[in-house]
Design a protein around this motif. Structure first.
Motif, short mmCIF file in Angstrom:
data_model
loop_
_atom_site.label_atom_id
_atom_site.label_comp_id
_atom_site.label_asym_id
_atom_site.label_seq_id
_atom_site.Cartn_x
_atom_site.Cartn_y
_atom_site.Cartn_z
N THR A 192 -13.00 40.10 27.53
CA THR A 192 -13.87 39.92 28.85
C THR A 192 -13.70 38.43 29.12
O THR A 192 -13.77 37.86 30.31
N LEU A 199 -10.67 37.67 30.92
CA LEU A 199 -10.68 37.95 32.34
C LEU A 199 -11.43 37.24 33.06
O LEU A 199 -11.14 36.87 34.17
N SER A 217 -9.48 33.69 33.77
CA SER A 217 -8.55 33.88 34.66
C SER A 217 -8.90 34.03 36.08
O SER A 217 -8.46 33.74 37.20
N GLY A 218 -10.16 34.91 36.13
CA GLY A 218 -10.78 35.08 37.60
C GLY A 218 -11.14 33.74 38.22
O GLY A 218 -10.88 33.44 39.41
#
Length: 637
Positions: free
Chosen positions: A23, A26, A29-30
């Motif tokens: 999590t 991610l 990265s987002g």
């Protein structure tokens, strides 16, 4: 060793730890992706007018009128981007955040350099041969003679009148020469009215005015149907013939030497009319073969029949198949005018007979002679002309393979051959569309495959690219479509796409093809209905100072940075650019940073912005504005 079972507490802890780690990865990265897209969007935003931005005007130096515009603008649009703001309007400056490195500060030249034309310097010209007027051709300074200072505008210089008013008026302070108004008073070239010149539209061969003269010409050649678009005026005076042809959609390359008729080409360009310094002497004119639809001479004093007809042969080279040569003044209609010309009947009759004979030898057909005008037409192909060489030995057909070569190329006393045809009805080199379709129609030189590496598809792609680029320029430079600019130069014109896309504005473009370019595309540009010339940018251009409003340089510095010192190219751009004129330079970042560093020492305000496709394109755009400044009257020495 104890074994971990699937439902044991330890197994649950391991799984939960892995989930948290995934999590976190991610999420990071987002966020990175969001900020990357946001930054790209901000950097690709086109610089544009910001109506909410407070404009901080910096008034010009307080001097009596020499820093005041002829007409002041109550609201000056600003050019805004992350790099600062530029002012494209006349006689005001906006603050800008300088990003260029410090560089050499170029001093101002003395006032007596204010009309300096490096390659047509009369003092240097005296070193060369006077025969055939060779001393008036281009003779550029050597490295030991080059000057490294900024050419000043004369005191009280004002922004020229906007087109079309500029066709008829120019400020006296901009070109302080009264000689022509006195010498040519009877011929209505130019008149002085207070603080300005007025151009009544007259000329040596048409004292009743160019408009009336052109109306007479229109009865003899098809000026109104779009088949005639490009013209050349040899010995143009102040270019009134070309000025009045513009409203008939005929674009004229007017040329005259820098001679005793002081500043005639400078007057033409001040009027917003295309012109260039040039002369018919020993070298070919700097234009390709088959360039012009009509050539014109009105009492231009060129000895057409001398030197084995060399000058008429050169006109034949640059005329399109089926093109016209129009002659007025001596010796035409000599029976009426011989006394006013102070020449004998015999002398004038002999001159006309020699011209008639030479025209026949060139295979021209005399169309008409009516009162003060005579018109000849070049054949559409050379089938009959080649056959006639069995009986007419002089001039012979040239064997030279490169008819377009015209940069320091000697004239030849032979007929430039036209492209081969299959029958007598075929136009050599191909048919050309009528204006205005001609601007975007595929030129015959391209459709016939005579330009290496260029085909119809690439031509269409180039047109589309320049339409997009000009739309981008409109957003970057808001005054572009508003009449702020008139005289524009494209310093590396390629296929002429820039000029074609700009044609919807009230401007004309001098298309320059570098003389040592891999592809000679100037013939393509003329086939599109535009005008231009060859040029080596390691040398000065054949024009007076302050004659262009906007200079466009597409990869010019990448081409020349290994051939000569680019600071001299920039100094030449400064010389020919009007005060508060605009420069647009496209090139790679490393080249533009060098250019910007030099420009910062030339009293230019500049900024580098992204390519129209966005920040990831390695090519960038430098936009600059030349500051307004003038010489002091006391600086002449």
């Amino acid at each position: 060793m104890p074994k971990d079972y699937p439902n044991s507490p330890k197994t649950h802890q391991i799984l939960e730890s892995k989930k948290h780690r995934i999590t976190y990865i991610l999420a990071v990265s987002g966020l990175c992706l969001i900020f990357y897209i946001l930054g790209a969007w901000q950097n690709s935003t086109v610089p544009k007018l910001d109506p909410t931005q407070a404009i901080s005007k910096v008034e010009c130096e307080s001097k009596p009128d020499n820093s005041k515009s002829a007409t002041t603008n109550p609201a000056v649009p600003s050019f805004s981007s992350s790099g600062g703001s530029l002012d494209f309007e006349a006689h005001h400056q906006l603050s800008i955040n300088e990003t260029a490195a410090t560089f050499e500060k170029f001093p101002a030249c003395a006032l007596n350099f204010s009309e300096y034309t490096p390659c047509q310097d009369r003092t240097r010209g005296r070193r060369f041969e006077r025969a055939m007027l060779a001393y008036r051709e281009r003779h550029c300074p050597g490295k030991d003679e080059q000057i490294k200072c900024l050419i000043p505008a004369p005191p009280n210089y004002k922004t020229p009148f906007k087109w079309p008013q500029s066709r008829d008026y120019a400020w006296y302070d901009n070109i302080p020469h009264k000689d022509l108004s006195i010498e040519k008073a009877v011929q209505n070239w130019i008149q002085v009215e207070g603080d300005r010149f007025r151009f009544p539209g007259g000329g040596t061969g048409f004292p009743r005015g160019a408009d009336a003269y052109i109306n007479e010409m229109r009865e003899l050649i098809p000026l109104a149907d779009g088949s005639i678009r490009t013209a050349i005026d040899t010995g143009c005076g102040v270019a009134s013939w070309g000025a009045y042809l513009l409203k008939r959609n005929v674009l004229t390359m007017s040329f005259a030497p820098r001679d005793t008729h002081e500043a005639q080409v400078q007057f033409a360009l001040e009027r917003g009319v295309p012109a260039i310094i040039g002369i018919m002497a020993t070298q070919r004119l700097p234009y390709p073969a088959r360039a012009f639809d009509v050539a014109h001479c009105s009492r231009c004093l060129i000895p057409w029949f001398k030197y084995d007809g060399l000058y008429l042969i050169e006109v034949d080279r640059i005329l399109r198949p089926g093109g016209y040569w129009v002659l007025s003044g001596p010796p035409i209609h000599w029976k009426k005018y011989y006394q006013g010309w102070e020449r004998t009947k015999e002398d004038l009759k002999e001159e006309q007979d020699n011209i008639e004979q030479m025209a026949k030898r060139l295979c021209w057909k005399k169309v008409v002679e009516k009162e003060d005008l005579a018109v000849w037409q070049k054949p559409i192909n050379h089938i009959e002309c080649i056959n006639s060489r069995k009986t007419i030995k002089i001039p012979h057909i040239c064997k030279s393979e490169n008819a377009d070569a015209a940069w320091y190329t000697k004239m030849e006393a032979c007929i430039t051959p036209l492209p081969e045809v299959n029958d007598e009805e075929e136009v050599a080199g191909g048919n050309i569309a009528k204006w205005p379709e001609r601007a975007f129609a595929v030129p015959p030189r391209i459709s016939r495959g005579t330009v290496p590496g260029i085909n119809s598809k690439k031509f269409e792609e180039d047109n589309k690219m320049w339409i997009e680029r000009i739309s981008h320029y409109k957003r970057m430079i808001p005054p572009l479509p508003q009449g702020r600019y008139r005289n524009i130069m494209d310093m590396n014109a390629n296929l002429g796409g820039f000029a074609a896309a700009m044609d919807k504005f009230n401007v004309w473009v001098m298309n320059v093809v570098p003389a040592h370019s891999d592809k000679n595309t100037l013939g393509v540009i003329y086939e599109r209905g535009f005008i231009g010339t060859y040029q080596d940018w390691c040398e000065a251009f054949s024009t007076y100072p302050r004659t262009y409003d906007l200079l466009h340089a597409d990869n010019v510095f990448s081409i020349y940075q290994d051939r000569c010192d680019i600071s001299y190219i920039l100094l030449e751009m400064d010389r020919i650019l009007r005060p508060e004129g605009t420069v647009v330079i496209r090139d790679t970042v490393d080249v533009l940073t060098k250019v910007q560093a030099i420009a910062s020492g030339m009293r230019w305000k500049s900024q580098i912005v992204d390519h129209e496709s966005g920040p990831f394109n390695p090519e960038k755009i430098l936009v600059a504005v030349k500051s307004y400044w003038t010489a002091e009257a006391s600086t002449e020495h």
